[in-house]
Scaffold this motif. Structure first.
Motif, mmCIF file in Angstrom:
data_model
loop_
_atom_site.group_PDB
_atom_site.id
_atom_site.type_symbol
_atom_site.label_atom_id
_atom_site.label_comp_id
_atom_site.label_asym_id
_atom_site.label_seq_id
_atom_site.Cartn_x
_atom_site.Cartn_y
_atom_site.Cartn_z
ATOM 1 N N ASN A 3 2.438 11.391 1.170
ATOM 2 C CA ASN A 3 1.657 10.664 1.558
ATOM 3 C C ASN A 3 0.300 11.573 2.763
ATOM 4 N N ASN A 5 -2.121 10.692 4.743
ATOM 5 C CA ASN A 5 -3.764 9.282 5.111
ATOM 6 C C ASN A 5 -2.867 9.950 6.740
ATOM 7 N N PHE A 6 -3.279 10.852 7.558
ATOM 8 C CA PHE A 6 -2.331 11.415 8.435
ATOM 9 C C PHE A 6 -3.938 10.974 9.575
ATOM 10 N N GLY A 88 -0.555 4.406 6.779
ATOM 11 C CA GLY A 88 -1.175 4.804 5.737
ATOM 12 C C GLY A 88 -2.119 4.420 5.424
ATOM 13 N N THR A 90 -5.941 4.041 4.478
ATOM 14 C CA THR A 90 -6.937 4.151 4.330
ATOM 15 C C THR A 90 -8.249 3.024 4.612
#
Length: 101
Positions: A3, A5-6, A88, A90
């Motif tokens: 993942n 999408n931090f 997570g 976007t």
């Protein structure tokens, strides 16, 4: 699956003060978000409270004023922020932090 999408650093490109949303450019992804929510704890600088203005009058009634144009009261276009993605995703971001300059 990794993942990626931090939370992301971003720059405000457009603001809607009425519904507390903003468009943010995310340099790492090289994209601009759609309008996303701004956390309630982050002040938004609108044109009426953007500057500190000091007004004084002398003994003759003459009015002198000065504005401190460097003191913003909140985020505005070009402000640096952190965007966090809910689960997570976007397409579901929130401006969660303001990086004061």
């Amino acid at each position: 699956m990794k993942n990626e999408n931090f939370p992301q650093f971003g720059i405000i490109t457009s603001l809607s003060t009425s519904d507390r949303t903003a468009k943010v450019y995310l340099p790492l992804f090289k994209i601009e978000t759609g309008y996303i929510k701004i956390a309630r704890n982050i002040p938004i600088c609108d044109e009426t409270d953007q500057y500190d203005i000091n007004i004084e009058s002398d003994s003759l009634g003459n009015i002198n004023g000065a504005a401190d144009l460097s003191h913003k009261q909140g985020i505005s276009v070009k402000s640096q922020v952190v965007v966090t993605f809910i689960n997570g995703d976007t397409s579901n971001g929130v401006v969660t932090s303001w990086i004061e300059e």
